[in-house]
Motif scaffolding. Structure first.
Motif, PDB file in Angstrom:
ATOM      1  N   UNK A  67      41.228  48.769  41.951  1.00 56.83           N
ATOM      2  CA  UNK A  67      42.095  47.587  41.921  1.00 56.83           C
ATOM      3  C   UNK A  67      42.088  46.867  43.265  1.00 56.83           C
ATOM      4  N   UNK A  68      42.113  47.627  44.362  1.00 50.12           N
ATOM      5  CA  UNK A  68      42.064  47.009  45.687  1.00 50.12           C
ATOM      6  C   UNK A  68      40.719  46.323  45.920  1.00 50.12           C
ATOM      7  N   UNK A  69      39.634  46.951  45.447  1.00 50.51           N
ATOM      8  CA  UNK A  69      38.312  46.345  45.585  1.00 50.51           C
ATOM      9  C   UNK A  69      38.182  45.069  44.775  1.00 50.51           C
ATOM     10  N   UNK A  70      38.729  45.048  43.573  1.00 51.78           N
ATOM     11  CA  UNK A  70      38.668  43.843  42.742  1.00 51.78           C
ATOM     12  C   UNK A  70      39.474  42.714  43.370  1.00 51.78           C
ATOM     13  N   UNK A  71      40.613  43.045  43.931  1.00 55.12           N
ATOM     14  CA  UNK A  71      41.424  42.010  44.597  1.00 55.12           C
ATOM     15  C   UNK A  71      40.690  41.452  45.811  1.00 55.12           C
ATOM     16  N   UNK A  72      40.084  42.324  46.610  1.00 55.33           N
ATOM     17  CA  UNK A  72      39.330  41.859  47.786  1.00 55.33           C
ATOM     18  C   UNK A  72      38.136  41.008  47.366  1.00 55.33           C
ATOM     19  N   UNK A  73      37.472  41.386  46.272  1.00 53.13           N
ATOM     20  CA  UNK A  73      36.323  40.603  45.794  1.00 53.13           C
ATOM     21  C   UNK A  73      36.766  39.227  45.310  1.00 53.13           C
ATOM     22  N   UNK A  74      37.932  39.132  44.702  1.00 52.66           N
ATOM     23  CA  UNK A  74      38.386  37.836  44.196  1.00 52.66           C
ATOM     24  C   UNK A  74      38.788  36.887  45.321  1.00 52.66           C
ATOM     25  N   UNK A  75      39.074  37.414  46.491  1.00 56.73           N
ATOM     26  CA  UNK A  75      39.454  36.571  47.622  1.00 56.73           C
ATOM     27  C   UNK A  75      38.252  36.087  48.429  1.00 56.73           C
ATOM     28  N   UNK A 144      34.154  67.323  38.003  1.00 61.72           N
ATOM     29  CA  UNK A 144      34.718  66.464  36.966  1.00 61.72           C
ATOM     30  C   UNK A 144      34.505  65.029  37.425  1.00 61.72           C
ATOM     31  N   UNK A 145      34.129  64.180  36.514  1.00 67.67           N
ATOM     32  CA  UNK A 145      33.850  62.782  36.827  1.00 67.67           C
ATOM     33  C   UNK A 145      35.157  61.988  36.765  1.00 67.67           C
ATOM     34  N   UNK A 146      35.412  61.209  37.806  1.00 71.50           N
ATOM     35  CA  UNK A 146      36.589  60.334  37.855  1.00 71.50           C
ATOM     36  C   UNK A 146      36.111  58.893  37.886  1.00 71.50           C
ATOM     37  N   UNK A 147      36.722  58.053  37.060  1.00 74.38           N
ATOM     38  CA  UNK A 147      36.324  56.654  36.980  1.00 74.38           C
ATOM     39  C   UNK A 147      37.533  55.751  37.119  1.00 74.38           C
ATOM     40  N   UNK A 148      37.301  54.594  37.730  1.00 76.82           N
ATOM     41  CA  UNK A 148      38.334  53.573  37.832  1.00 76.82           C
ATOM     42  C   UNK A 148      37.717  52.208  37.601  1.00 76.82           C
ATOM     43  N   UNK A 149      38.399  51.389  36.835  1.00 75.13           N
ATOM     44  CA  UNK A 149      37.899  50.048  36.503  1.00 75.13           C
ATOM     45  C   UNK A 149      39.025  49.053  36.746  1.00 75.13           C
ATOM     46  N   UNK A 150      38.679  47.912  37.339  1.00 75.86           N
ATOM     47  CA  UNK A 150      39.691  46.881  37.572  1.00 75.86           C
ATOM     48  C   UNK A 150      39.032  45.515  37.574  1.00 75.86           C
ATOM     49  N   UNK A 151      39.775  44.538  37.112  1.00 75.20           N
ATOM     50  CA  UNK A 151      39.312  43.151  37.164  1.00 75.20           C
ATOM     51  C   UNK A 151      40.360  42.323  37.888  1.00 75.20           C
ATOM     52  N   UNK A 152      39.898  41.249  38.506  1.00 76.98           N
ATOM     53  CA  UNK A 152      40.797  40.330  39.186  1.00 76.98           C
ATOM     54  C   UNK A 152      40.314  38.918  38.922  1.00 76.98           C
ATOM     55  N   UNK A 153      41.240  38.048  38.704  1.00 81.49           N
ATOM     56  CA  UNK A 153      40.921  36.664  38.356  1.00 81.49           C
ATOM     57  C   UNK A 153      40.612  35.862  39.620  1.00 81.49           C
ATOM     58  N   UNK A 154      39.561  35.042  39.517  1.00 79.58           N
ATOM     59  CA  UNK A 154      39.211  34.142  40.616  1.00 79.58           C
ATOM     60  C   UNK A 154      40.102  32.906  40.551  1.00 79.58           C
ATOM     61  N   UNK A 155      40.325  32.301  41.690  1.00 82.20           N
ATOM     62  CA  UNK A 155      41.089  31.050  41.736  1.00 82.20           C
ATOM     63  C   UNK A 155      40.298  29.990  40.969  1.00 82.20           C
ATOM     64  N   UNK A 156      40.941  29.377  39.978  1.00 79.64           N
ATOM     65  CA  UNK A 156      40.245  28.466  39.078  1.00 79.64           C
ATOM     66  C   UNK A 156      39.713  27.225  39.792  1.00 79.64           C
ATOM     67  N   UNK A 157      40.437  26.705  40.741  1.00 74.27           N
ATOM     68  CA  UNK A 157      40.064  25.416  41.341  1.00 74.27           C
ATOM     69  C   UNK A 157      39.461  25.566  42.741  1.00 74.27           C
ATOM     70  N   UNK A 158      39.069  26.728  43.120  1.00 78.75           N
ATOM     71  CA  UNK A 158      38.446  26.935  44.421  1.00 78.75           C
ATOM     72  C   UNK A 158      36.926  26.873  44.290  1.00 78.75           C
ATOM     73  N   UNK A 159      36.287  26.359  45.339  1.00 80.50           N
ATOM     74  CA  UNK A 159      34.833  26.266  45.326  1.00 80.50           C
ATOM     75  C   UNK A 159      34.229  27.657  45.315  1.00 80.50           C
ATOM     76  N   UNK A 160      33.147  27.830  44.546  1.00 83.41           N
ATOM     77  CA  UNK A 160      32.495  29.132  44.410  1.00 83.41           C
ATOM     78  C   UNK A 160      31.009  28.991  44.716  1.00 83.41           C
ATOM     79  N   UNK A 161      30.486  30.067  45.308  1.00 83.13           N
ATOM     80  CA  UNK A 161      29.045  30.156  45.565  1.00 83.13           C
ATOM     81  C   UNK A 161      28.559  31.521  45.099  1.00 83.13           C
ATOM     82  N   UNK A 162      27.397  31.539  44.474  1.00 85.57           N
ATOM     83  CA  UNK A 162      26.877  32.849  44.019  1.00 85.57           C
ATOM     84  C   UNK A 162      26.425  33.676  45.166  1.00 85.57           C
TER      85      UNK A 162
END
Length: 162
Positions: A67-75, A144-162
């Motif tokens: 969850x922390x990684x997804x939030x950092x990626x969305x910023x 034992x395998x441990x997995x974590x999945x999280x998504x975070x929404x990007x700002x809709x009106x902010x400029x994006x670059x791949x």
């Protein structure tokens, strides 16, 4: 008036009979047998509780790190920066909590950065690692395998670059 008390009858004594061929009971060794049966059961119960706690704890830590990684990626401002930022945050988060997670694998989906501004997009972070159970009170072999999945929404009106 002359009252005389009648003599009381003599007390009767009960006749005690012993059953034939019956030996007296002996409790010697009962505590030893109870310990032999109860102690291994208690040790096994404590070992299972400890292993369960370890698994639950690491799974929660991995989920929080994702969850922390997804939030950092969305910023981030670009897809490549999002991937680098997410990996850095996930590794730092797992190190900060002294996680028993070994060799975490971080997969970042930053395809949302290639969509134009004004459309909804998300980033997704998947974290997978192995948890060793060999260092518990009673060593249990394997991982034992441990997995974590999280998504975070990007700002809709902010400029994006791949």
């Amino acid at each position: 008036m002359n009252l005389e008390l009648a003599p009381s009858p003599p007390p009767q004594t009960p006749i005690l009979r012993r059953p034939l061929l019956r030996r007296p009971r002996d409790d010697r060794g009962a505590v030893t047998m109870e310990l032999v049966v109860v102690v291994p059961g208690m040790v096994l119960l404590i070992a299972l509780m400890t292993a369960g706690w370890r698994i639950w704890s690491v799974r929660a830590q991995v989920q929080d790190a994702a969850a922390a990684g997804a939030r950092a990626a969305s910023l981030a401002t670009s897809g490549t920066a999002a991937q680098a930022s997410a990996r850095e945050v996930v590794n730092a988060d797992l190190q900060a909590v002294s996680s028993a997670c070994t060799a975490p694998a971080v997969v970042v989906d930053s395809s949302g950065f290639s969509t134009p501004a004004g459309t909804e997009a998300h980033t997704r972070v998947d974290v997978t690692c192995q948890v060793a159970l060999s260092d518990l009170i009673v060593a249990v072999p394997g991982f034992i395998k441990a997995e974590g999945h999280a998504t975070s929404r990007l700002d809709t009106f902010r400029e994006r670059r791949p």
